[in-house]
Design a protein around this motif. Sequence first.
Motif, PDB file in Angstrom:
ATOM      1  N   SER A  34       0.815  -1.223   0.000  1.00  0.00           N
ATOM      2  CA  SER A  34       0.000   0.000   0.000  1.00  0.00           C
ATOM      3  C   SER A  34       0.849   1.274   0.000  1.00  0.00           C
ATOM      4  CB  SER A  34      -0.944   0.003   1.209  1.00  0.00           C
ATOM      5  OG  SER A  34      -0.207   0.042   2.414  1.00  0.00           O
ATOM      6  N   GLU A  35       2.163   1.144  -0.020  1.00  0.00           N
ATOM      7  CA  GLU A  35       3.022   2.323  -0.036  1.00  0.00           C
ATOM      8  C   GLU A  35       2.992   2.999  -1.406  1.00  0.00           C
ATOM      9  OE1 GLU A  35       6.978   1.340   1.304  1.00  0.00           O
ATOM     10  OE2 GLU A  35       6.225   0.541   3.206  1.00  0.00           O
ATOM     11  N   HIS A  66      10.450   4.597   0.495  1.00  0.00           N
ATOM     12  CA  HIS A  66      10.134   3.295   1.095  1.00  0.00           C
ATOM     13  C   HIS A  66      11.231   2.900   2.086  1.00  0.00           C
ATOM     14  CE1 HIS A  66       9.782  -1.088   1.423  1.00  0.00           C
ATOM     15  NE2 HIS A  66      10.973  -1.196   0.842  1.00  0.00           N
ATOM     16  N   ASN A  67      12.475   3.136   1.738  1.00  0.00           N
ATOM     17  CA  ASN A  67      13.594   2.746   2.595  1.00  0.00           C
ATOM     18  C   ASN A  67      13.609   3.487   3.928  1.00  0.00           C
ATOM     19  OD1 ASN A  67      14.647   0.816   0.848  1.00  0.00           O
ATOM     20  ND2 ASN A  67      15.744   2.364  -0.326  1.00  0.00           N
ATOM     21  N   ASP A  68      12.904   4.612   3.998  1.00  0.00           N
ATOM     22  CA  ASP A  68      12.822   5.391   5.238  1.00  0.00           C
ATOM     23  C   ASP A  68      11.560   5.094   6.038  1.00  0.00           C
ATOM     24  OD1 ASP A  68      15.251   6.702   4.740  1.00  0.00           O
ATOM     25  OD2 ASP A  68      14.270   8.274   3.570  1.00  0.00           O
ATOM     26  N   ARG A  69      10.704   4.225   5.526  1.00  0.00           N
ATOM     27  CA  ARG A  69       9.416   3.948   6.186  1.00  0.00           C
ATOM     28  C   ARG A  69       9.559   2.927   7.314  1.00  0.00           C
ATOM     29  NH1 ARG A  69       5.068   6.173   3.743  1.00  0.00           N
ATOM     30  NH2 ARG A  69       5.424   7.014   1.666  1.00  0.00           N
ATOM     31  N   LYS A  73      12.213  -0.249   8.613  1.00  0.00           N
ATOM     32  CA  LYS A  73      12.797  -0.205   9.960  1.00  0.00           C
ATOM     33  C   LYS A  73      12.443  -1.474  10.736  1.00  0.00           C
ATOM     34  CE  LYS A  73      12.758   4.806  10.102  1.00  0.00           C
ATOM     35  NZ  LYS A  73      12.096   6.012  10.602  1.00  0.00           N
ATOM     36  N   ASP A  74      11.199  -1.943  10.592  1.00  0.00           N
ATOM     37  CA  ASP A  74      10.774  -3.166  11.274  1.00  0.00           C
ATOM     38  C   ASP A  74      11.521  -4.391  10.745  1.00  0.00           C
ATOM     39  OD1 ASP A  74       9.021  -1.656  12.781  1.00  0.00           O
ATOM     40  OD2 ASP A  74       7.228  -2.261  11.648  1.00  0.00           O
ATOM     41  N   ILE A  75      11.755  -4.434   9.442  1.00  0.00           N
ATOM     42  CA  ILE A  75      12.521  -5.548   8.867  1.00  0.00           C
ATOM     43  C   ILE A  75      13.948  -5.527   9.402  1.00  0.00           C
ATOM     44  CG2 ILE A  75      13.554  -6.453   6.745  1.00  0.00           C
ATOM     45  CD1 ILE A  75      10.929  -5.647   5.304  1.00  0.00           C
ATOM     46  N   ILE A  76      14.577  -4.368   9.370  1.00  0.00           N
ATOM     47  CA  ILE A  76      15.961  -4.258   9.834  1.00  0.00           C
ATOM     48  C   ILE A  76      16.072  -4.694  11.299  1.00  0.00           C
ATOM     49  CG2 ILE A  76      17.817  -2.608  10.342  1.00  0.00           C
ATOM     50  CD1 ILE A  76      16.886  -1.101   7.759  1.00  0.00           C
ATOM     51  N   ALA A  77      15.150  -4.230  12.122  1.00  0.00           N
ATOM     52  CA  ALA A  77      15.175  -4.610  13.540  1.00  0.00           C
ATOM     53  C   ALA A  77      14.920  -6.101  13.717  1.00  0.00           C
ATOM     54  CB  ALA A  77      14.137  -3.795  14.310  1.00  0.00           C
ATOM     55  N   GLY A  78      14.011  -6.650  12.904  1.00  0.00           N
ATOM     56  CA  GLY A  78      13.634  -8.053  13.040  1.00  0.00           C
ATOM     57  C   GLY A  78      14.682  -9.047  12.592  1.00  0.00           C
ATOM     58  N   VAL A  79      15.587  -8.617  11.723  1.00  0.00           N
ATOM     59  CA  VAL A  79      16.621  -9.544  11.234  1.00  0.00           C
ATOM     60  C   VAL A  79      17.972  -9.324  11.898  1.00  0.00           C
ATOM     61  CG1 VAL A  79      15.480  -9.808   8.996  1.00  0.00           C
ATOM     62  CG2 VAL A  79      17.347  -8.149   9.220  1.00  0.00           C
ATOM     63  N   GLU A  80      18.058  -8.314  12.745  1.00  0.00           N
ATOM     64  CA  GLU A  80      19.341  -7.995  13.378  1.00  0.00           C
ATOM     65  C   GLU A  80      19.914  -9.206  14.115  1.00  0.00           C
ATOM     66  OE1 GLU A  80      21.333  -4.798  16.465  1.00  0.00           O
ATOM     67  OE2 GLU A  80      19.263  -4.523  15.828  1.00  0.00           O
TER      68      GLU A  80
END
Length: 108
Positions: A34-35, A66-69, A73-80
């Motif tokens: 939906s972005e 999109h990269n700032d949405r 951020k949730d993906i980056i945090a979730g795969v850390e």
Amino acid sequence: MTEQCTVIAIFTPKTEYCEEIRELLLRITPFVHSEPGCEFYTLNEDVDGRFVFIEAWSTRALWQEHNDRQTVKDIIAGVEGKLQRDVEVYEMYNQPTGSVGKGSLTGK
């Protein structure tokens, strides 16, 4: 650039986190759809267990937004700490060739 921006993003999970990462990416994908500018955003799994997003954005600027949405951020945090290597991201621009509709991701 104002032309369609195609992106490949590859996630290589550590074996013990494969299912967790799959669930995270599947959960977030509908929000990305939906972005603004998202033409397609598909999650695939290759035969080696890597998760591969194939994406198309109507412009590079909208992909960068999109990269700032929050979704990213949730993906980056979730795969850390759960990947074998950093996410590989490839930004591309189509070079149409051959038959109409077969030589371009845009169908033109």
